[in-house]
Design a protein around this motif. Structure first.
Motif, PDB file in Angstrom:
ATOM      1  N   ALA A 143      41.711  48.516  45.135  1.00 22.95           N
ATOM      2  CA  ALA A 143      42.833  47.601  45.306  1.00 22.95           C
ATOM      3  C   ALA A 143      42.894  47.107  46.747  1.00 22.95           C
ATOM      4  CB  ALA A 143      44.135  48.284  44.918  1.00 22.95           C
TER       5      ALA A 143
ATOM      6  N   TYR B 249      40.783  53.393  37.033  1.00 24.57           N
ATOM      7  CA  TYR B 249      40.835  54.227  38.236  1.00 24.57           C
ATOM      8  C   TYR B 249      39.999  53.596  39.352  1.00 24.57           C
ATOM      9  CZ  TYR B 249      40.661  58.254  41.311  1.00 24.57           C
ATOM     10  OH  TYR B 249      40.764  59.073  42.396  1.00 24.57           O
TER      11      TYR B 249
ATOM     12  N   GLU C  25      47.507  47.601  43.820  1.00 20.84           N
ATOM     13  CA  GLU C  25      47.339  49.023  43.531  1.00 20.84           C
ATOM     14  C   GLU C  25      48.421  49.530  42.582  1.00 20.84           C
ATOM     15  OE1 GLU C  25      47.944  53.088  45.976  1.00 20.84           O
ATOM     16  OE2 GLU C  25      46.475  51.702  46.846  1.00 20.84           O
ATOM     17  N   GLN C  26      49.673  49.128  42.807  1.00 23.07           N
ATOM     18  CA  GLN C  26      50.765  49.561  41.940  1.00 23.07           C
ATOM     19  C   GLN C  26      50.588  49.030  40.512  1.00 23.07           C
ATOM     20  OE1 GLN C  26      54.184  48.179  44.082  1.00 23.07           O
ATOM     21  NE2 GLN C  26      54.394  50.089  45.256  1.00 23.07           N
TER      22      GLN C  26
ATOM     23  N   CYS D 216      39.527  50.459  39.701  1.00 16.64           N
ATOM     24  CA  CYS D 216      40.322  49.327  40.181  1.00 16.64           C
ATOM     25  C   CYS D 216      41.387  49.784  41.178  1.00 16.64           C
ATOM     26  CB  CYS D 216      40.988  48.610  39.008  1.00 16.64           C
ATOM     27  SG  CYS D 216      39.858  47.684  37.973  1.00 16.64           S
ATOM     28  N   VAL D 217      41.983  50.936  40.900  1.00 18.66           N
ATOM     29  CA  VAL D 217      42.986  51.474  41.827  1.00 18.66           C
ATOM     30  C   VAL D 217      42.330  51.767  43.176  1.00 18.66           C
ATOM     31  CG1 VAL D 217      44.495  53.449  42.316  1.00 18.66           C
ATOM     32  CG2 VAL D 217      44.499  52.411  40.038  1.00 18.66           C
TER      33      VAL D 217
ATOM     34  N   LEU E 232      46.794  52.060  34.531  1.00 17.88           N
ATOM     35  CA  LEU E 232      46.113  53.347  34.391  1.00 17.88           C
ATOM     36  C   LEU E 232      47.007  54.355  33.670  1.00 17.88           C
ATOM     37  CD1 LEU E 232      43.743  55.241  35.024  1.00 17.88           C
ATOM     38  CD2 LEU E 232      44.758  55.615  37.275  1.00 17.88           C
TER      39      LEU E 232
ATOM     40  N   ALA F 146      47.734  48.241  39.085  1.00 22.99           N
ATOM     41  CA  ALA F 146      46.607  48.960  38.497  1.00 22.99           C
ATOM     42  C   ALA F 146      47.009  50.389  38.110  1.00 22.99           C
ATOM     43  CB  ALA F 146      45.423  48.980  39.472  1.00 22.99           C
ATOM     44  N   LEU F 147      47.865  51.015  38.913  1.00 22.78           N
ATOM     45  CA  LEU F 147      48.339  52.357  38.581  1.00 22.78           C
ATOM     46  C   LEU F 147      49.184  52.356  37.306  1.00 22.78           C
ATOM     47  CD1 LEU F 147      49.173  53.808  42.093  1.00 22.78           C
ATOM     48  CD2 LEU F 147      47.503  54.713  40.468  1.00 22.78           C
TER      49      LEU F 147
END
Length: 117
Positions: free
Chosen positions: A29, A23, A35-36, A25-26, A42, A38-39
């Motif tokens: 980002a 989270y 971000e995508q 990391c998100v 997650l 990392a999501l």
């Protein structure tokens, strides 16, 4: 310890730390692609956490069976909300990232203390 061995709790704690780290990391980002990615990671870590928690909880209602042989489901409890009035001013709010990092540190400290490290 409520009848559970330490091993499932340690696994849950480690998985929670992974979820909190991902989270963070998100939140950090630098671009949408990162971000995508990392999501997605997650989401996988969250699913593993849910699976571990479900396995640690065991069958619902302590495994009591109904007349048909199916395991009985326990009715969900209503959440209890308690409001406490305080005259002191609220402390300054920390950012989401600071709160998540603090939570991850507490989880890691808990894991280390449980393993004797």
């Amino acid at each position: 310890m409520h009848g559970m061995s330490d091993q499932p709790l340690l696994r849950l704690g480690a998985q929670m730390a992974e979820v909190e780290a991902l989270y963070a990391c998100v939140l950090n980002a630098s671009d949408q692609h990162t971000e995508q990615r990392a999501l997605r990671e997650l989401a996988g870590a969250g699913a593993r956490l849910a699976d571990l928690a479900d396995a640690a909880a065991g069958p619902p209602d302590g495994g009591r069976k109904t007349a048909t042989g199916a395991v009985a489901a326990r009715a969900p409890k209503r959440p209890v909300r308690i409001r406490i009035a305080c005259s002191a001013p609220a402390p300054p709010r920390r950012s989401k990232l600071q709160r998540r990092i603090s939570g991850a540190r507490r989880t890691v400290d808990w894991i280390v203390s449980r393993t004797g490290g």
